[in-house]
Structures are given as structure tokens and as C-alpha cells.
Design a protein around this motif. Structure first.
Motif, PDB file in Angstrom:
ATOM      1  N   ARG A  76       1.499   3.838   4.651  1.00  0.00           N
ATOM      2  CA  ARG A  76      -0.217   3.960   4.818  1.00  0.00           C
ATOM      3  C   ARG A  76      -0.416   2.671   5.484  1.00  0.00           C
ATOM      4  O   ARG A  76      -1.604   2.011   5.880  1.00  0.00           O
ATOM      5  CB  ARG A  76      -0.503   3.612   3.328  1.00  0.00           C
ATOM      6  N   ALA A  77       0.712   1.892   5.483  1.00  0.00           N
ATOM      7  CA  ALA A  77       0.735   0.173   5.273  1.00  0.00           C
ATOM      8  C   ALA A  77       0.943   0.251   7.261  1.00  0.00           C
ATOM      9  O   ALA A  77      -0.014  -0.021   8.516  1.00  0.00           O
ATOM     10  CB  ALA A  77       1.944  -0.663   4.678  1.00  0.00           C
ATOM     11  N   TYR A  84       1.222  -7.758   6.334  1.00  0.00           N
ATOM     12  CA  TYR A  84       1.584  -8.611   7.047  1.00  0.00           C
ATOM     13  C   TYR A  84       2.403  -9.998   7.114  1.00  0.00           C
ATOM     14  O   TYR A  84       3.280  -9.155   6.387  1.00  0.00           O
ATOM     15  CB  TYR A  84       0.193  -9.724   5.843  1.00  0.00           C
ATOM     16  N   VAL A  85       1.989 -11.290   7.776  1.00  0.00           N
ATOM     17  CA  VAL A  85       3.546 -12.240   8.045  1.00  0.00           C
ATOM     18  C   VAL A  85       3.643 -13.453   7.671  1.00  0.00           C
ATOM     19  O   VAL A  85       2.106 -13.836   8.089  1.00  0.00           O
ATOM     20  CB  VAL A  85       3.610 -11.824   9.520  1.00  0.00           C
ATOM     21  N   VAL A  86       3.845 -13.749   6.482  1.00  0.00           N
ATOM     22  CA  VAL A  86       4.434 -15.367   6.603  1.00  0.00           C
ATOM     23  C   VAL A  86       5.150 -15.643   7.541  1.00  0.00           C
ATOM     24  O   VAL A  86       6.330 -15.227   8.251  1.00  0.00           O
ATOM     25  CB  VAL A  86       4.431 -15.180   5.205  1.00  0.00           C
ATOM     26  N   ASP A 109       1.092  -4.068  -2.942  1.00  0.00           N
ATOM     27  CA  ASP A 109       0.037  -3.065  -2.745  1.00  0.00           C
ATOM     28  C   ASP A 109      -0.727  -3.894  -3.776  1.00  0.00           C
ATOM     29  O   ASP A 109      -0.442  -4.667  -5.026  1.00  0.00           O
ATOM     30  CB  ASP A 109       0.979  -2.400  -3.949  1.00  0.00           C
ATOM     31  N   THR A 110      -1.525  -3.905  -3.568  1.00  0.00           N
ATOM     32  CA  THR A 110      -2.919  -4.667  -4.214  1.00  0.00           C
ATOM     33  C   THR A 110      -3.453  -4.005  -5.769  1.00  0.00           C
ATOM     34  O   THR A 110      -3.903  -4.707  -6.777  1.00  0.00           O
ATOM     35  CB  THR A 110      -4.157  -4.523  -3.556  1.00  0.00           C
ATOM     36  N   LYS A 111      -2.811  -2.811  -5.931  1.00  0.00           N
ATOM     37  CA  LYS A 111      -3.232  -2.204  -6.950  1.00  0.00           C
ATOM     38  C   LYS A 111      -2.373  -2.462  -8.432  1.00  0.00           C
ATOM     39  O   LYS A 111      -2.747  -2.834  -9.513  1.00  0.00           O
ATOM     40  CB  LYS A 111      -3.047  -0.259  -6.692  1.00  0.00           C
ATOM     41  N   LEU A 130      11.146   4.587  10.675  1.00  0.00           N
ATOM     42  CA  LEU A 130       9.197   4.136  10.878  1.00  0.00           C
ATOM     43  C   LEU A 130       9.214   2.569  10.992  1.00  0.00           C
ATOM     44  O   LEU A 130       8.282   1.808  11.419  1.00  0.00           O
ATOM     45  CB  LEU A 130       8.690   3.653   9.494  1.00  0.00           C
ATOM     46  N   ILE A 131      10.561   1.865  11.554  1.00  0.00           N
ATOM     47  CA  ILE A 131      11.070   0.350  10.980  1.00  0.00           C
ATOM     48  C   ILE A 131      10.900   0.433  12.860  1.00  0.00           C
ATOM     49  O   ILE A 131       9.802  -1.205  12.817  1.00  0.00           O
ATOM     50  CB  ILE A 131      12.212   0.110  11.149  1.00  0.00           C
ATOM     51  N   SER A 132      10.787   0.734  13.757  1.00  0.00           N
ATOM     52  CA  SER A 132       9.991   0.370  15.296  1.00  0.00           C
ATOM     53  C   SER A 132       8.386  -0.137  14.824  1.00  0.00           C
ATOM     54  O   SER A 132       8.059  -0.848  16.286  1.00  0.00           O
ATOM     55  CB  SER A 132      10.549   1.615  16.208  1.00  0.00           C
TER      56      SER A 132
END
Length: 301
Positions: A76-77, A84-86, A109-111, A130-132
Motif C-alpha cells: 500500500r505504501a 516517509y523520510v527522516v 501503520d496509523t491504525k 519492491l525494494i527498487s
């Protein structure tokens, strides 16, 4: 994993190791798989009908998350640009100012489960191919961050971006990354690409070719986590890194009581890198004593 060429195509072979646990004390655990990842372990445990992933490294606070949930969160991401990046600051030991930063990808996971450790979701993303795509999204976010915040005016000379073993072994990576940087109107000098020594050794000639191509475009390279993998010194000299990041596993023992051997090895590595014209970043510095000793021995960051 290992990268190899077959019939003109580059292939990436990934390995995994599984265990069946049958002791009485583990009667509620049907299956267990462990993955050795850098300095931590990720455990996949099947309880009844469900499989769970958890980071079982030292001081881990990562929740136990069902494997199917992790896979769903990652997909999903990827589909919805949900990573997101820190940015972790890197401090110049002479000026005590932040002059660069390392981009770190995060997933939440916000849920239900909250923060998902990279030590949990990165290996799953690699195994699912999916890493690429994640790497491309992270790289675009970093470029957007540099452009929007005009970081050079803030004294930030560059941002460190990690490339996985799969990415650095992709023959298309030099042109994809460079095209992204150009699309944001950035100078390649604002990006410092990180590659672990283990990823480079495993990826072979194609990785070296990619690095040379990217260097010709103006990008610089750091060796990440020196001291945790093969510690192949001939690779350090052959690749001509601009920066080496010494892992905390090489630094912390040097400050243990009566461990002069570890301190001698650490200082010798620093001197060797400087002789080769390579700057040094010390990772995992936690005390004023560590910072002082490292700075006195010429560590730049």
C-alpha cells in the motif's frame, strides 16, 4: 544474496534460513524463520494460523506484526507513496555544526501497529521485489526536500542516501538516479550515495561499473557500516570512496576498560582511511569521551 549475469540478464538470488522449533518450551510456536540483518535479527513466528514479524535486536521496541499485515502495508505504501523520510544530522567535529544528514526511510501503520522497524519491512520488501521502487520513491523525496528547503543555504553540503545491494546491481540505476536529480534542477554534489561493503562485494562487477558511472556524473560515495561485513580493505582502495562510516561495533569496544587492542585497531583504521584521502564518520557516538577521543584522532564527522 548474490547478483549474477545469465543470458545477458542480471539476476539477484536471495537466501533465507528457516527453523522448526519442537521443544516443549516452544510448543506454542509452530515455525520460526530468522534473518540476520546488519546488527539486528528479524524473527518470523507462526502462532496457530498466523505469522508474525518482529525485530528481536538489542533494545528492540518493534511490535510483533503479522507477516501479511507487513506485506500489505509495504504494498500500500508503494502504491500510495506512503513511505516517509527522516534526516539524521551528521556533525563536523571541528565546527560542531551540522554539515550533512543521512536520509532514513520510515513506515508507519496509523491504525494498529504504529512504527514498523526498517529491520522488519526492508527484508520483506527485498524478498517481494519492491525494494527498487521504494528506493526510487525515497530518492525523489530527498531531492524534493533539498529543493524545497534550499538546504545549501542552511550550511548543509549534501544528503546521504543509501542504496541497497539490489539497487546498486541494477544496470539502469545510474541513469534513473541522474535523471531524477536533473528533473529537480539539483547539482549531483548535493547527493552522497551510501553502499555497504557487504552489498558491494556480493553485487560484483556490475556494482563497480554503476559506481564509476555515477561518479563520472558528479556523485560521491560513502562506504556504510564499515566493520560489520567483509571489511575488505582492497575494495576500499579500489573503489575510491569519498567517505567511510565506521560502524559502532568497531567503535564501542575501543572504549571498553582494558581493551587496548580494540582501540589500537580503531585508531589504525582511521589513520589508514586518512592516508587514502578518505574522510571518516563515526557512528554510534554516545558520550563526550568518545567524541573527544575520535576528534583527537582526526575523525571529521
Amino acid at each position: 544474496g548474490i547478483c549474477f549475469e545469465l543470458n545477458g540478464l542480471y539476476n539477484w538470488l536471495l537466501e533465507s534460513l528457516g527453523f522448526d522449533v519442537t521443544s516443549y518450551s516452544a510448543r506454542f510456536i509452530d515455525k520460526m524463520e530468522t534473518y540476520q540483518l546488519r546488527r539486528h535479527r528479524v524473527m518470523c513466528v507462526t502462532l496457530g494460523e498466523k505469522r508474525y514479524l518482529t525485530d528481536v535486536g538489542v533494545n528492540s521496541e518493534s511490535p510483533r506484526v503479522p507477516l501479511e499485515i507487513v506485506e500489505g502495508l509495504i504494498q500500500r505504501a508503494v502504491d500510495e507513496d506512503g513511505f516517509y523520510v527522516v534526516y539524521q544530522p551528521i556533525i563536523n567535529t571541528k565546527t560542531n555544526r551540522c554539515e550533512s544528514a543521512e536520509a532514513l526511510v520510515r513506515l508507519k501503520d496509523t491504525k494498529s501497529f504504529g512504527f514498523i522497524s526498517p529491520e522488519v519491512f526492508i527484508p520483506v520488501a527485498e524478498r517481494r521485489g519492491l525494494i527498487s521502487m521504494i528506493g526510487d520513491q525515497v530518492f525523489s523525496k530527498v531531492c524534493q526536500f533539498i529543493k524545497d528547503n534550499e538546504v545549501e543555504k542552511l550550511g548543509i553540503k549534501y544528503i546521504e542516501v543509501n542504496l541497497s545491494g539490489i539497487q546498486i546491481a541494477d544496470p539502469t540505476i545510474p541513469f534513473r538516479l541522474h535523471q531524477t536529480v536533473k528533473s529537480y534542477g539539483l547539482d549531483p554534489k548535493m547527493i552522497n550515495l551510501e553502499v555497504t561493503e557487504t552489498a558491494l562485494v556480493r553485487s560484483g562487477k556490475v556494482a563497480l561499473d554503476n559506481m564509476e558511472k555515477l561518479k563520472s556524473f558528479g556523485y560521491k560515495f560513502s562506504m556504510d557500516d564499515f566493520g560489520t561485513g567483509y571489511s575488505n580493505l582492497s575494495q576500499v582502495a579500489a573503489v575510491k570512496y569519498d567517505l567511510v562510516k565506521m560502524d559502532k561495533s568497531l567503535i564501542w569496544p575501543a572504549f571498553e576498560p582494558n581493551n587496548e587492542q580494540a582501540r589500537t585497531i580503531m585508531i589504525a583504521c582511521i589513520k589508514m582511511f586518512h592516508t587514502l584521502g578518505i574522510s571518516v564518520v563515526a557512528e554510534g557516538v554516545e558520550t563526550a569521551e568518545q567524541a573527544e577521543v575520535l576528534a583527537k584522532n582526526g575523525v571529521e564527522f
